[in-house]
Write an enzyme that holds these catalytic residues in place. Structure first.
Site, mmCIF file in Angstrom:
data_model
loop_
_atom_site.group_PDB
_atom_site.id
_atom_site.type_symbol
_atom_site.label_atom_id
_atom_site.label_comp_id
_atom_site.label_asym_id
_atom_site.label_seq_id
_atom_site.Cartn_x
_atom_site.Cartn_y
_atom_site.Cartn_z
ATOM 1 N N HIS A 143 -13.958 -1.402 -0.740
ATOM 2 C CA HIS A 143 -12.958 -0.992 0.252
ATOM 3 C C HIS A 143 -13.194 -1.686 1.588
ATOM 4 O O HIS A 143 -12.999 -1.117 2.669
ATOM 5 C CB HIS A 143 -12.975 0.529 0.434
ATOM 6 C CG HIS A 143 -11.617 1.127 0.665
ATOM 7 N ND1 HIS A 143 -10.900 1.745 -0.325
ATOM 8 C CD2 HIS A 143 -10.840 1.210 1.768
ATOM 9 C CE1 HIS A 143 -9.755 2.187 0.151
ATOM 10 N NE2 HIS A 143 -9.696 1.863 1.431
ATOM 11 N N THR A 146 -6.364 2.695 -6.733
ATOM 12 C CA THR A 146 -7.579 2.758 -5.930
ATOM 13 C C THR A 146 -8.388 3.990 -6.327
ATOM 14 O O THR A 146 -7.864 5.102 -6.365
ATOM 15 C CB THR A 146 -7.231 2.819 -4.432
ATOM 16 O OG1 THR A 146 -6.581 1.598 -4.064
ATOM 17 C CG2 THR A 146 -8.478 2.989 -3.582
ATOM 18 N N SER A 166 0.812 -1.210 0.000
ATOM 19 C CA SER A 166 0.000 0.000 0.000
ATOM 20 C C SER A 166 0.847 1.262 0.000
ATOM 21 O O SER A 166 1.905 1.319 0.641
ATOM 22 C CB SER A 166 -0.906 0.010 1.237
ATOM 23 O OG SER A 166 -1.580 1.241 1.366
ATOM 24 N N LYS A 210 -8.923 -0.642 -8.860
ATOM 25 C CA LYS A 210 -9.529 -1.227 -7.661
ATOM 26 C C LYS A 210 -10.554 -0.279 -7.067
ATOM 27 O O LYS A 210 -10.272 0.912 -6.865
ATOM 28 C CB LYS A 210 -8.449 -1.518 -6.612
ATOM 29 C CG LYS A 210 -8.970 -2.113 -5.305
ATOM 30 C CD LYS A 210 -7.816 -2.414 -4.349
ATOM 31 C CE LYS A 210 -8.306 -3.117 -3.090
ATOM 32 N NZ LYS A 210 -9.063 -2.202 -2.210
ATOM 33 N N TYR A 266 -2.450 5.887 -5.597
ATOM 34 C CA TYR A 266 -3.512 6.855 -5.828
ATOM 35 C C TYR A 266 -3.034 7.863 -6.866
ATOM 36 O O TYR A 266 -1.832 8.101 -6.995
ATOM 37 C CB TYR A 266 -3.859 7.618 -4.541
ATOM 38 C CG TYR A 266 -4.338 6.766 -3.399
ATOM 39 C CD1 TYR A 266 -5.672 6.398 -3.274
ATOM 40 C CD2 TYR A 266 -3.448 6.333 -2.413
ATOM 41 C CE1 TYR A 266 -6.106 5.618 -2.209
ATOM 42 C CE2 TYR A 266 -3.880 5.556 -1.346
ATOM 43 C CZ TYR A 266 -5.203 5.207 -1.249
ATOM 44 O OH TYR A 266 -5.638 4.435 -0.201
#
Length: 385
Positions: free
Chosen positions: A280, A159, A110, A256, A133
């Site tokens: 999420h 994401t 992440s 995602k 992101y």
């Protein structure tokens, strides 16, 4: 307290994690947004699907190998990106990545991780994915693309379901702060969990290691980093930004956080190789559908080519079988491996994966399907309770 090797299900590991972690930390791991309707539905929806078995089929050898976003996988599971992993155990992301590598499945780091992406790539030298992101500061996103390319990451997962933060009521009610601070409210809870509290409160500070270099204020106030990240989320993100990222990266890209056939089709047109159906983990829009309920429609829209990953609610190996029968390429998990990590570090993650893998192969054998490529919708029946 029983050890991880005495557990027999993800629920057992969740119980161990709950006993080991202080309440605010467990609630951060376990909780969702608002009334947590989607959080519960993600898990419960799998019970609405029945597996229709074939019999008198030779299942003496079960074949589970596949590919996920172009990477080989021993079976159709990947470990999804989760932020602040070190908050649950000091061994953090490297422990998770090592367990995934030993199991032969992909791991996704992440942006909000607590280990630098370069350090993880050096420590666990196997192909991994990186979750990213598109920030307001496109230069920061471009920096991630360059760093991932140089470190050898195999793909990016963008994401797209965080235009604003979800309303996570458990965290509000528990007064969660990062890094954790002792207050009159939390002192007793932390004192009752010394196995977590002593190393967490006296060791290295909690840090979003991949972005902390972008704010000097972190030197005196770690909370400023979270303020910085919050300001970087871009509610004006559009498909043109996906096209921009796909061109910048020029490699395997997954989107995602989408849920509909229309968005999945647009994702592929915008340069993605596949999609990850996700709400999420019930932490953003409460009331969003369960990902498992969207798999069939998305697969019908995309055809056989692109990868379709079902993310959210997987607690048993049979859940993965159900998702594949509906048309998924694979599933991904977050909370289950974090329960294992919180319970026993790397050994707990390994235990999670072994249990799920054993359940997966056992379900295939009982369903009379020795090769995952032969799973189809005739093996699944939807029967709402």
């Amino acid at each position: 307290m029983p050890s991880a090797d005495q557990t027999h299900s993800v629920d057992d590991l969740r119980a161990l994690a709950r006993r080991r972690l202080p309440r605010p930390i467990f609630d951060y791991l376990d909780g969702g947004a608002d009334a947590e309707w989607s959080l519960a539905r993600n898990v419960d929806a799998f019970a609405d699907y029945e597996i229709v078995p074939d019999v008198l089929t030779d299942v003496s050898s079960i074949q589970t190998a596949t590919t996920i976003f172009g990477q080989p996988a021993a079976w159709p599971l990947m470990l999804s990106a989760t932020g602040l992993t070190r908050m649950f155990h000091g061994s953090a992301e490297p422990a998770v990545a090592r367990a995934a590598a030993a199991e032969g499945i992909p791991y996704c780091l992440s942006t909000m991780g607590t280990t630098r992406l370069e350090d993880l790539a050096a420590a666990v030298p196997v192909p991994m994915l990186f979750q990213v992101y598109v920030f307001r500061d496109r230069g920061l996103t471009r920096e991630f693309v360059s760093r991932c390319r140089e470190a050898g990451y195999a793909g990016l997962c963008l994401t797209v379901d965080t235009p604003v933060a979800g309303n996570r009521l458990r965290d509000r009610r528990s007064g969660l702060s990062l890094p954790p601070r002792l207050t009159a409210r939390s002192l007793l809870d932390f004192a009752l969990h010394p196995g977590w509290s002593i190393p967490a409160l006296t060791g290295a500070r909690f840090d979003l290691a991949n972005v902390s270099h972008r704010t000097d204020a972190l030197a005196t106030n770690p909370m400023s980093l979270f303020d910085f990240i919050g300001r970087q989320f871009d509610p004006g993100l559009t498909w043109r930004d996906v096209e921009w990222l796909a061109a910048e990266w020029n490699g395997p890209l997954a989107i995602k956080g989408l849920m509909t056939p229309e968005d999945a089709t647009r994702a592929i047109r915008s340069g993605a190789r596949g999609v990850i159906l996700s709400n999420h983990g019930g932490r953003q829009l409460d009331g969003a559908p369960a990902p498992i309920d969207q798999v069939a429609a998305v697969r019908d829209a995309l055809g056989d080519g692109p990868d379709v990953i079902c993310d959210g609610g997987v607690r048993r190996g049979s859940d993965v079988v159900k998702a594949l029968a509906l048309g998924a390429t694979a599933c991904s998990i977050g909370r289950p491996y974090l329960y294992g990590l919180a319970a026993a570090g790397e050994a707990g993650v390994a235990r999670t994966l072994k249990m799920l893998h054993d359940e997966f192969e056992r379900t295939l054998a009982l369903a009379g399907v020795p090769e995952i490529q032969n799973l189809s919708r005739r093996h699944i029946r939807h029967r709402p309770r």
